[in-house]
Design a protein around this motif. Structure first.
Motif, short mmCIF file in Angstrom:
data_model
loop_
_atom_site.label_atom_id
_atom_site.label_comp_id
_atom_site.label_asym_id
_atom_site.label_seq_id
_atom_site.Cartn_x
_atom_site.Cartn_y
_atom_site.Cartn_z
N ARG B 28 0.85 -1.16 -0.01
CA ARG B 28 -0.01 -0.03 -0.27
C ARG B 28 0.76 1.31 0.00
N SER B 29 2.14 1.13 0.33
CA SER B 29 2.84 2.29 0.39
C SER B 29 4.19 2.04 -0.25
N ARG B 30 4.18 1.46 -1.29
CA ARG B 30 5.23 1.07 -2.02
C ARG B 30 6.44 2.18 -2.30
N VAL B 31 5.63 3.05 -2.79
CA VAL B 31 6.42 4.42 -3.24
C VAL B 31 7.08 5.11 -2.21
N SER B 32 6.30 5.54 -1.31
CA SER B 32 6.91 6.31 0.00
C SER B 32 7.68 5.40 0.83
N GLY B 33 7.01 4.12 0.90
CA GLY B 33 7.33 3.30 1.99
C GLY B 33 7.21 3.61 3.24
N ASP B 34 6.32 5.02 3.37
CA ASP B 34 6.05 5.37 4.95
C ASP B 34 4.78 4.75 5.11
N VAL B 35 4.73 4.53 6.61
CA VAL B 35 3.61 4.29 7.31
C VAL B 35 3.46 5.02 8.66
N THR B 36 2.58 5.49 9.15
CA THR B 36 2.54 5.98 10.29
C THR B 36 2.88 4.91 11.34
N ILE B 37 3.69 5.35 12.46
CA ILE B 37 4.15 4.33 13.17
C ILE B 37 3.01 3.81 14.42
N PHE B 38 1.76 4.23 14.17
CA PHE B 38 0.56 4.09 14.92
C PHE B 38 -0.26 3.12 14.00
N ASN B 39 0.00 2.84 12.87
CA ASN B 39 -0.69 1.98 12.04
C ASN B 39 -0.49 0.55 12.83
N LYS B 40 -1.86 0.05 12.96
CA LYS B 40 -1.83 -1.19 13.68
C LYS B 40 -0.87 -2.40 13.34
N LYS B 41 -1.09 -2.62 11.98
CA LYS B 41 -0.02 -3.58 11.28
C LYS B 41 1.39 -3.32 11.90
N GLN B 42 1.81 -1.99 11.61
CA GLN B 42 3.10 -1.66 12.11
C GLN B 42 3.49 -2.02 13.52
N MET B 43 2.29 -1.68 14.48
CA MET B 43 2.59 -1.87 15.86
C MET B 43 2.67 -3.25 16.13
N VAL B 44 1.71 -4.00 15.45
CA VAL B 44 1.94 -5.33 15.72
C VAL B 44 3.15 -6.09 15.28
N SER B 45 3.78 -5.68 14.33
CA SER B 45 4.95 -6.37 13.78
C SER B 45 6.04 -5.63 14.53
N THR B 46 6.06 -4.55 14.95
CA THR B 46 7.11 -4.11 16.01
C THR B 46 6.93 -4.74 17.32
N GLU B 47 5.69 -5.08 17.75
CA GLU B 47 5.70 -5.79 18.98
C GLU B 47 6.05 -7.39 18.95
N LEU B 48 5.92 -7.97 17.84
CA LEU B 48 6.46 -9.08 17.44
C LEU B 48 8.07 -9.26 17.31
N TYR B 49 8.51 -8.33 16.81
CA TYR B 49 9.90 -8.17 16.70
C TYR B 49 10.62 -7.81 17.74
N ALA B 50 9.97 -7.30 18.86
CA ALA B 50 10.33 -7.20 20.09
C ALA B 50 10.55 -8.30 20.89
N TYR B 51 9.56 -8.87 20.64
CA TYR B 51 9.59 -10.28 21.45
C TYR B 51 10.41 -11.22 20.95
N VAL B 52 10.80 -11.23 19.67
CA VAL B 52 11.64 -12.08 18.86
C VAL B 52 13.06 -11.69 19.65
N ASP B 53 13.38 -10.44 19.14
CA ASP B 53 14.61 -9.87 19.59
C ASP B 53 14.86 -10.22 21.39
N ALA B 54 13.91 -10.20 22.16
CA ALA B 54 14.23 -10.56 23.76
C ALA B 54 14.36 -11.86 23.55
N ILE B 55 13.62 -12.69 22.86
CA ILE B 55 14.11 -14.24 23.25
C ILE B 55 15.52 -14.62 22.74
N ASN B 56 15.68 -13.95 21.61
CA ASN B 56 16.96 -14.35 21.01
C ASN B 56 18.13 -13.64 21.84
N SER B 57 17.85 -12.86 22.80
CA SER B 57 18.88 -12.37 23.81
C SER B 57 18.99 -13.02 25.04
#
Lengths: 342, 88
Positions: B28-57
């Motif tokens: 949906r944002s192929r050109v700009s590559g930008d989405v608001t940080i409060f986009n829900k999908k962005q938030m969910v993926s950030t959250e997941l990434y944080a958990y993965v990062d925590a598990i890996n550490s």
């Protein structure tokens, strides 16, 4: 011993007057605003606007304690919790309603490891709050009777989708819970006519000036103290065990409140204001300036896009990987993260 | 009680979930590559990434307290991914 007047704390068979403790449903329960302090920090201020504190019985000199709490759900167990992040307390003074101040920098996030231990279950039952009603009636023998019951009122705002646990509905968000602890009575306390008092779980109105002597089979007798009229000086004992009170309130609705002579006022409030204030505080604490925060957000996005492209590539979904990389290009042109990114 | 294979699975699933979410955003944002940080999908993926990062550490099976933390992270990931797709 002169006149003995009785005040029944049983149900009444007389007519009921209008409720005097009321939350206006059409209005927000609390006014919330943010002010800038001398140090530039914003402080959240809450002022009661919806509850007729002037009509709350015996409010003068009663103790209040208010909590700022967050209702949410714990992701790993889906357990719904409400945790208190700030609180304030004081004594009510007529004509000078309390303005409750919350400095976001003092809001404490519980340590995750200890979260389950600090959970305080103060919930909104079926999306309602319990409100104590006071009613006055005339008994068949002509004596006045006073009856207190709890009823339920809907919260003024519903700002997010509810969580459902069993038959209860909870809503994520910031709440303020205010408890008012009425002056408890002890034998020997001086009572003033017309004032309201909490006694053994009930709130009643003194029919005359006098001293509380004893309780017999649920009826409360008040003796007039000769010709001496004492208008104030009722003993007040602060109930400091607020957490205990809240635990008692859990699963007991209004009865727990009545048992502790507590008037409970809980409302949804200040969703955006408090969130913004706390976010701003967190950003100020974590980043040197606003641009750093923006850079951090961009870095987050870029990292996620790169990781996602990698996953797609590993799974031989090359077209998807390409889409992801293309969408990441806008960040690369900033030249902040990887100069070789093209 | 979870075992190391559960953690690996959780991490893999989390990465896959992040990839799918990011792909939807990117389309949906192929050109700009930008989405608001409060986009829900962005938030969910950030959250997941944080958990993965925590598990890996965090080291697994070295310390019971840390195992408990990892277990919580595991369930966080499982909860999120289960909402979006079939887990088992």
């Amino acid at each position: 011993m002169d006149d003995i007047k009785s005040v029944s704390i049983k149900d009444t068979n007389g007519s009921l007057s209008e409720d005097i403790i009321k939350i206006y449903l059409e209005k927000s329960s609390l006014n919330a605003w943010l002010t800038d302090g001398e140090d530039g920090r914003r402080t959240l201020k809450l002022s009661p606007s919806n509850v007729r504190f002037d009509s709350v019985p015996n409010i003068n000199g009663s103790t209040y304690k208010t909590f700022l709490a967050y209702n949410g759900s714990l992701g790993y167990s889906n357990k719904i919790f409400s945790t208190v992040v700030a609180d304030a307390s004081g004594i009510f003074v007529p004509g000078d309603l309390p303005v409750l101040e919350y400095d976001p920098s003092t809001v404490v996030k519980p340590d995750l490891e200890e979260l389950e231990d600090v959970v305080i279950d103060i919930k909104m039952y079926n999306g309602t709050v319990d409100v104590l009603n006071y009613s006055e009636g005339i008994l068949s023998n002509g004596e006045k009777s006073y009856f207190v019951k709890s009823r339920r009122a809907y919260p003024t705002q519903v700002t997010s989708l509810p969580n459902v646990a069993g038959s209860k509905v909870y809503m994520d968000g910031w709440y303020s819970y205010t408890t008012i602890i009425f002056r408890p009575l002890i034998v020997g306390a001086v009572l003033s006519e017309g004032n309201f008092y909490g006694y053994e779980g009930f709130i009643f109105k003194a029919s005359d000036n006098g001293i509380l002597s004893k309780s017999i089979e649920g009826d409360l007798y008040i003796m007039r103290e000769g010709d001496t009229v004492v208008k104030d000086g009722v003993m007040q004992v602060e109930n400091a065990d607020y957490e205990g009170l809240l635990f008692t309130l859990n699963e007991t609705t209004g009865l727990g409140a009545m048992g502790n002579n507590v008037y409970l006022h809980s409302q949804v409030l200040v969703m955006d204001e408090i969130r913004d204030a706390i976010t701003k505080e967190a950003v100020e604490q974590a980043f040197a300036d606003d641009q750093d925060y923006i850079d951090f957000q961009n870095w987050q996005k870029l990292t996620l896009k790169r990781a996602s492209a990698y996953i797609m590539f590993q799974n031989e979904l090359f077209e998807n990987a390409q889409i992801l990389l293309e969408s990441a290009r806008a960040f690369c042109t900033k030249g902040r993260y990887n100069f070789n990114c093209k | 009680m979870i075992v190391i294979q559960d953690i690996w699975t959780a991490v893999d699933r989390a990465y896959e979930e992040i990839a799918m979410l990011q792909l939807e955003i990117a389309k949906r944002s192929r050109v700009s590559g930008d989405v608001t940080i409060f986009n829900k999908k962005q938030m969910v993926s950030t959250e997941l990434y944080a958990y993965v990062d925590a598990i890996n550490s965090i080291s697994f099976n070295h310390d019971s307290t840390k195992n408990k933390t990892i277990e919580r992270l595991y369930y966080k990931i499982k909860l999120i991914t289960k909402d979006l797709r079939q887990w088992d």
